[in-house]
Design a protein around this motif. Structure first.
Motif, PDB file in Angstrom:
ATOM      1  N   ALA A 137      -3.477  -3.582   4.754  1.00  0.00           N
ATOM      2  CA  ALA A 137      -3.451  -4.138   3.398  1.00  0.00           C
ATOM      3  C   ALA A 137      -4.705  -3.788   2.592  1.00  0.00           C
ATOM      4  O   ALA A 137      -4.762  -4.022   1.406  1.00  0.00           O
ATOM      5  CB  ALA A 137      -3.310  -5.655   3.469  1.00  0.00           C
ATOM      6  N   THR A 138      -5.739  -3.266   3.275  1.00  0.00           N
ATOM      7  CA  THR A 138      -6.968  -2.926   2.557  1.00  0.00           C
ATOM      8  C   THR A 138      -7.012  -1.441   2.246  1.00  0.00           C
ATOM      9  O   THR A 138      -6.218  -0.668   2.738  1.00  0.00           O
ATOM     10  CB  THR A 138      -8.216  -3.305   3.386  1.00  0.00           C
ATOM     11  N   GLY A 139      -7.963  -1.069   1.459  1.00  0.00           N
ATOM     12  CA  GLY A 139      -8.146   0.348   1.138  1.00  0.00           C
ATOM     13  C   GLY A 139      -7.412   0.731  -0.121  1.00  0.00           C
ATOM     14  O   GLY A 139      -6.726  -0.053  -0.759  1.00  0.00           O
ATOM     15  N   GLY A 140      -7.568   1.984  -0.473  1.00  0.00           N
ATOM     16  CA  GLY A 140      -6.966   2.479  -1.701  1.00  0.00           C
ATOM     17  C   GLY A 140      -7.934   2.322  -2.848  1.00  0.00           C
ATOM     18  O   GLY A 140      -8.724   1.395  -2.885  1.00  0.00           O
ATOM     19  N   TYR A 178     -20.582  -0.331   5.577  1.00  0.00           N
ATOM     20  CA  TYR A 178     -19.804  -1.539   5.328  1.00  0.00           C
ATOM     21  C   TYR A 178     -18.385  -1.207   4.911  1.00  0.00           C
ATOM     22  O   TYR A 178     -18.144  -0.237   4.198  1.00  0.00           O
ATOM     23  CB  TYR A 178     -20.454  -2.370   4.200  1.00  0.00           C
ATOM     24  N   GLY A 179     -17.469  -2.079   5.328  1.00  0.00           N
ATOM     25  CA  GLY A 179     -16.084  -1.995   4.886  1.00  0.00           C
ATOM     26  C   GLY A 179     -15.875  -2.888   3.679  1.00  0.00           C
ATOM     27  O   GLY A 179     -16.696  -3.753   3.378  1.00  0.00           O
ATOM     28  N   PRO A 180     -14.769  -2.677   2.982  1.00  0.00           N
ATOM     29  CA  PRO A 180     -14.506  -3.486   1.787  1.00  0.00           C
ATOM     30  C   PRO A 180     -14.224  -4.940   2.136  1.00  0.00           C
ATOM     31  O   PRO A 180     -13.567  -5.228   3.130  1.00  0.00           O
ATOM     32  CB  PRO A 180     -13.277  -2.820   1.167  1.00  0.00           C
ATOM     33  N   GLN A 181     -14.734  -5.847   1.316  1.00  0.00           N
ATOM     34  CA  GLN A 181     -14.434  -7.279   1.435  1.00  0.00           C
ATOM     35  C   GLN A 181     -14.830  -7.942   0.126  1.00  0.00           C
ATOM     36  O   GLN A 181     -15.751  -7.482  -0.547  1.00  0.00           O
ATOM     37  CB  GLN A 181     -15.157  -7.927   2.622  1.00  0.00           C
ATOM     38  N   SER A 214     -15.462  11.841   6.536  1.00  0.00           N
ATOM     39  CA  SER A 214     -15.112  10.661   5.759  1.00  0.00           C
ATOM     40  C   SER A 214     -13.614  10.396   5.882  1.00  0.00           C
ATOM     41  O   SER A 214     -12.801  11.302   5.730  1.00  0.00           O
ATOM     42  CB  SER A 214     -15.489  10.891   4.293  1.00  0.00           C
ATOM     43  N   ARG A 215     -13.269   9.166   6.208  1.00  0.00           N
ATOM     44  CA  ARG A 215     -11.864   8.764   6.304  1.00  0.00           C
ATOM     45  C   ARG A 215     -11.644   7.533   5.455  1.00  0.00           C
ATOM     46  O   ARG A 215     -12.530   6.693   5.319  1.00  0.00           O
ATOM     47  CB  ARG A 215     -11.487   8.441   7.750  1.00  0.00           C
ATOM     48  N   THR A 216     -10.446   7.422   4.921  1.00  0.00           N
ATOM     49  CA  THR A 216     -10.119   6.250   4.118  1.00  0.00           C
ATOM     50  C   THR A 216      -9.817   5.075   5.046  1.00  0.00           C
ATOM     51  O   THR A 216      -9.556   5.253   6.237  1.00  0.00           O
ATOM     52  CB  THR A 216      -8.896   6.504   3.217  1.00  0.00           C
ATOM     53  N   VAL A 217      -9.830   3.879   4.482  1.00  0.00           N
ATOM     54  CA  VAL A 217      -9.498   2.683   5.254  1.00  0.00           C
ATOM     55  C   VAL A 217      -8.072   2.797   5.786  1.00  0.00           C
ATOM     56  O   VAL A 217      -7.797   2.442   6.933  1.00  0.00           O
ATOM     57  CB  VAL A 217      -9.681   1.412   4.385  1.00  0.00           C
ATOM     58  N   ALA A 218      -7.164   3.303   4.983  1.00  0.00           N
ATOM     59  CA  ALA A 218      -5.766   3.451   5.412  1.00  0.00           C
ATOM     60  C   ALA A 218      -5.661   4.398   6.606  1.00  0.00           C
ATOM     61  O   ALA A 218      -4.905   4.141   7.549  1.00  0.00           O
ATOM     62  CB  ALA A 218      -4.915   3.953   4.250  1.00  0.00           C
ATOM     63  N   GLU A 219      -6.418   5.505   6.588  1.00  0.00           N
ATOM     64  CA  GLU A 219      -6.391   6.451   7.718  1.00  0.00           C
ATOM     65  C   GLU A 219      -6.926   5.788   8.983  1.00  0.00           C
ATOM     66  O   GLU A 219      -6.353   5.943  10.061  1.00  0.00           O
ATOM     67  CB  GLU A 219      -7.236   7.693   7.395  1.00  0.00           C
ATOM     68  N   GLU A 261     -16.072  -2.401  -2.418  1.00  0.00           N
ATOM     69  CA  GLU A 261     -14.657  -2.418  -2.801  1.00  0.00           C
ATOM     70  C   GLU A 261     -13.949  -1.145  -2.361  1.00  0.00           C
ATOM     71  O   GLU A 261     -14.536  -0.055  -2.382  1.00  0.00           O
ATOM     72  CB  GLU A 261     -14.511  -2.561  -4.320  1.00  0.00           C
ATOM     73  N   ASN A 262     -12.690  -1.282  -1.997  1.00  0.00           N
ATOM     74  CA  ASN A 262     -11.713  -0.212  -1.762  1.00  0.00           C
ATOM     75  C   ASN A 262     -11.877   0.604  -0.485  1.00  0.00           C
ATOM     76  O   ASN A 262     -10.943   0.722   0.275  1.00  0.00           O
ATOM     77  CB  ASN A 262     -11.646   0.747  -2.955  1.00  0.00           C
ATOM     78  N   GLU A 263     -13.030   1.202  -0.247  1.00  0.00           N
ATOM     79  CA  GLU A 263     -13.208   2.075   0.917  1.00  0.00           C
ATOM     80  C   GLU A 263     -14.537   1.784   1.606  1.00  0.00           C
ATOM     81  O   GLU A 263     -15.416   1.124   1.047  1.00  0.00           O
ATOM     82  CB  GLU A 263     -13.154   3.552   0.497  1.00  0.00           C
TER      83      GLU A 263
END
Length: 197
Positions: free
Chosen positions: A53-56, A143-146, A25-30, A113-115
């Motif tokens: 700008a996304t993630g967190g 899915y990614g956040p949107q 598992s990786r965060t959007v920022a990573e 949301e978020n991740e």
């Protein structure tokens, strides 16, 4: 509790694919930070909603609606999944009416949301008089956040017909779960079959 309840719990566990292992598992920022020098890869990541700008924040799936559509229905029947649990629980005693012998599809809308959420699945068990009559397991995907909702419509089915099918109501338990076995939705509702919608 009775064996019937235990069987339902087993039925609502997603099937496991032999040899499949959930990836790291990786965060959007990573993910956004990987391969910074590759311009085309960065554009592709942006198209998936993966950007600096996304993630967190904490992973979150917000289930919006569960709906039923049919070519014979003028407007989809929709269940608002954002209502309080007490309101959702009333749906078990106030069954939705489905016309007998027609083709219909079930669908779901949700926001991520978020991740990134991976391996999201929809599970549904239908019982009548305590006996399982149908089970659905549908892969929603990853899915990614949107901010805009995603919509997933499952394969169409045909509702049962006949006097026996119309007598009594059906109890349904729906669950949404991800690869990490986090349950995002678990609620019961009901439907009955009739000659008309």
């Amino acid at each position: 509790m009775s064996h019937t309840h235990e069987a339902t719990e087993d039925d609502l566990n997603p099937t496991q694919t032999e040899g499949y292992k959930v990836g790291q598992s990786r965060t959007v920022a990573e993910l956004a930070a990987l391969d910074q020098e590759d311009e085309s890869l960065q554009r592709w990541k942006q198209s998936l909603g993966i950007g600096a700008a996304t993630g967190g924040g904490v992973k979150k799936v917000i289930l919006k609606t569960l709906f039923l559509s049919s070519p014979t229905l003028t407007q989809p029947i929709s269940i608002d999944l954002t209502q309080p649990a007490a309101e959702l629980s009333k749906l078990k005693k106030e069954p939705v009416t489905i016309k007998e012998g027609v083709e219909y599809s079930v669908g779901i809308t949700f926001v991520i949301e978020n991740e990134i959420i991976s391996g999201l699945k929809y599970l549904q068990v239908v019982k009548r008089s305590g006996l399982k009559v149908d089970k659905t397991e549908a892969m929603l995907g990853s899915y990614g956040p949107q901010p805009e909702p995603y919509t997933k419509i499952f394969a169409s089915e045909e509702s049962p017909s006949g006097m026996l099918a119309r007598s009594g109501s059906y109890n349904v338990r729906s669950r949404v779960i991800d690869d990490d076995n986090h349950v995002w939705l678990d609620f019961e509702w009901g439907f009955k079959l009739a000659k008309e919608w």
